[in-house]
Scaffold this active site. Structure first.
Site, mmCIF file in Angstrom:
data_model
loop_
_atom_site.group_PDB
_atom_site.id
_atom_site.type_symbol
_atom_site.label_atom_id
_atom_site.label_comp_id
_atom_site.label_asym_id
_atom_site.label_seq_id
_atom_site.Cartn_x
_atom_site.Cartn_y
_atom_site.Cartn_z
ATOM 1 N N GLY A 56 0.809 -1.220 0.000
ATOM 2 C CA GLY A 56 0.000 0.000 0.000
ATOM 3 C C GLY A 56 0.836 1.261 0.000
ATOM 4 O O GLY A 56 0.314 2.336 0.272
ATOM 5 N N ASP A 57 2.112 1.143 -0.273
ATOM 6 C CA ASP A 57 2.951 2.347 -0.289
ATOM 7 C C ASP A 57 3.983 2.221 -1.409
ATOM 8 O O ASP A 57 3.741 1.508 -2.383
ATOM 9 C CB ASP A 57 3.564 2.573 1.102
ATOM 10 C CG ASP A 57 3.645 4.050 1.442
ATOM 11 O OD1 ASP A 57 4.260 4.784 0.662
ATOM 12 O OD2 ASP A 57 3.089 4.478 2.473
#
Ligand code: NAG
Ligand code: NAG
Ligand code: NAG
Ligand code: NAG
Ligand code: NAG
Ligand code: NAG
Ligand code: NAG
Ligand code: NAG
Ligand code: NAG
Ligand code: NAG
Ligand code: NAG
Ligand code: NAG
Length: 425
Positions: free
Chosen positions: A226-227
């Site tokens: 998610g990053d």
């Protein structure tokens, strides 16, 4: 798998060729998990000590419980991992004991250093950070919660190869690569997914971050998170990222740099090529903090700015993007007032870190908005040598080609015409 082993053998031989007189690795150690289920770290440290010079260390095809921090250094050693290392869920312990890495206030569960090391996992060896407990408890503080550890830090690791390893549910960043040089990281699988159905992919679970490192090659990575998929930060030079597939996440991040007032960070000679992005926010995001520190308080770990230095000579080619541009993001972006307090007049023109010679070419696929690029360069140091060529991106909703190029302070764009200005102006 045979290809991998062959490649690793060649790479390893090439590395050993650099220092042809390396002794044979004759010290052999096997690591066992204590039968009472307790911490395997004392056994690991014992093996790393006994066979840490001219050795071979074997982890068996079984589960190892990791309950304490490690700081290790190996010299001319092969580490073979077929099983799983599982980090404990004792958040209190890790927050109090994780090891500082010497960057912002960040810390790690394992500092893995060495020279002429081959760490190989046969596409099977797995590090499981038990990240689920972190994703569920730290979610409100995802910005660099103090003591939340990187899963592993390759610190002071030189002339080495990491291959065929799997990293799942890392606590925070999967790995940081710090004060290291001449590394090949090949055939690596990273998956930091929240196991609660429908939950967002967890923040701050970068696939890899390079800092104060030179000559690092990433080949054949799969990252689902998610990053940042892979991020190059302060003083990253001569970095090659190739043959990778990234899912979700923020794609390739160049930065952020310039968070510390008056400190010099440079960033040069990065190539990323032959990459597939699936459902990512963007493909490439180059970001510096503003030239005026801002935020409350206006310094790291969560705010800052005022850094000096430059970013130059970045090459990005042959990207396939599927369903990219989630939300408002352009496929390619430059931002020079990252997280700045934009109520301060002209803050987006204050950075003195010049970005130059950035080339994007052969970018094809589908996206969710019509912005190919959003390039916000600082007015104090406009960006020369920015080229974008051979783009073929189709907007999912309309079936039309994406044609938006938002620019401010881009000097003499090459291969494209600016169609507007980015939001931050
Ligand atoms: C690891 O620790 C857990 C919790 O203490 C225990 O249940 C498990 O059996 C241990 N695993 C091994 C392989 O010893
Ligand atoms: C990581 O370990 C936890 C605890 O054993 C387990 O529930 C989880 O499924 C593992 N994650 C992966 C991706 O294997
Ligand atoms: C990197 O080097 C700096 C300065 O030499 C040091 O403070 C820091 O602890 C080092 N970090 C690692 C992980 O090697
Ligand atoms: C790296 O490790 C070597 C060997 O232990 C040591 O001589 C050197 O000082 C270390 N460098 C850094 C930056 O920690
Ligand atoms: C860069 O690192 C690779 C190993 O990944 C090594 O083969 C090569 O010689 C290094 N290049 C330089 C200029 O040191
Ligand atoms: C990552 O793990 C999730 C949950 O196990 C799985 O659904 C997903 O397919 C995995 N991603 C990749 C790229 O393997
Ligand atoms: C690309 O990476 C895969 C592993 O993910 C590897 O099998 C393959 O050999 C790599 N290709 C090249 C050209 O290096
Ligand atoms: C980063 O690189 C710059 C320019 O080479 C240098 O002045 C600075 O000291 C480096 N920073 C660190 C922490 O090594
Ligand atoms: C970038 O690459 C060029 C050409 O190989 C080299 O001369 C230069 O020193 C490199 N820059 C850095 C900062 O390593
Ligand atoms: C730019 O970087 C690439 C590697 O990414 C290198 O091959 C090239 O020589 C560099 N060019 C200059 C002008 O430094
Ligand atoms: C472009 O990248 C794709 C995906 O990684 C790869 O299969 C293809 O061979 C690359 N094309 C060229 C011309 O290198
Ligand atoms: C690190 O954290 C301490 C408190 O835990 C704080 O005093 C210090 O300013 C922080 N330093 C940086 C660079 O964030």
């Amino acid at each position: 798998m045979h290809n991998l082993i062959a490649t690793l053998a060649v790479a390893s031989a090439a590395l050993q060729g650099v220092s042809a007189q390396l002794p044979a690795r004759t010290n052999i150690c096997y690591v066992s998990q204590p039968s009472d289920g307790s911490d395997a770290v004392p056994n690991i440290l014992h093996a790393f000590d006994a066979c840490g010079t001219n050795g071979k260390i074997y982890f068996l095809d079984s589960l190892y419980n990791i309950s304490t921090v490690m700081d290790t250094y190996l010299s001319n050693v092969e580490v073979n991992i077929e099983g799983t290392l599982l980090w404990s869920t004792n958040i209190d312990y890790w927050v109090k004991n994780s090891l500082p890495v010497g960057y912002l206030n960040q810390s790690t569960a394992w500092i893995f250093g060495g020279d002429n090391v081959l760490l190989q996992g046969y596409n099977k060896g797995t590090f499981n950070g038990s990240g689920q407990v972190w994703y569920e408890s730290i979610v409100a503080y995802y910005d660099n919660y103090p003591g939340r550890p990187h899963q592993i830090t390759f610190g002071n690791l030189t002339n080495s190869v990491v291959g065929g390893m799997r990293f799942v549910q890392s606590q925070m960043w999967t790995m940081s690569i710090i004060n290291s040089s001449n590394l090949l990281l090949e055939s690596i699988y990273v998956n930091n997914t929240n196991s609660i159905p429908g939950a967002q992919h967890p923040q701050n679970t970068d696939g890899a971050d390079t800092l104060f490192s030179n000559n690092i090659t990433f080949n054949g990575w799969t990252v689902d998170n998610g990053d940042d998929s892979i991020s190059c930060k302060a003083n990253s030079t001569n970095i090659l990222i190739q043959n990778c597939t990234f899912y979700h996440g923020n794609g390739i991040a160049m930065g952020s740099i310039g968070q510390c007032d008056n400190q010099i960070n440079v960033f040069a000679n990065v190539t990323a090529r032959d990459i597939v992005f699936n459902g990512a926010a963007q493909a490439v995001y180059i970001k510096t903090w503003a030239g005026i520190p801002s935020g409350n308080p206006p310094y790291p770990p969560n705010s800052g700015g005022g850094g000096l230095g430059y970013i130059k000579n970045l090459t990005f080619t042959n990207f396939t993007v599927n369903d990219i541009g989630q939300g408002k993001f352009a496929a390619l972006s430059i931002q020079q007032c990252y997280q700045a307090n934009q109520s301060i007049p002209n803050i987006c023109d204050s950075s003195k870190m010049q970005i130059s010679d950035v080339s994007w070419s052969n970018i094809q696929g589908t996206m969710n908005n019509s912005y190919v690029a959003a390039l916000q360069c600082s007015g104090a140091v406009p960006c020369p040598g920015i080229s974008i060529e051979n783009v073929d991106l189709t907007v999912v909703d309309t079936g039309k080609l994406a044609t938006g190029y938002l620019c401010s302070n881009v000097s003499n764009p090459i291969g494209f015409t600016c169609t507007g200005v980015p939001r931050t102006h």
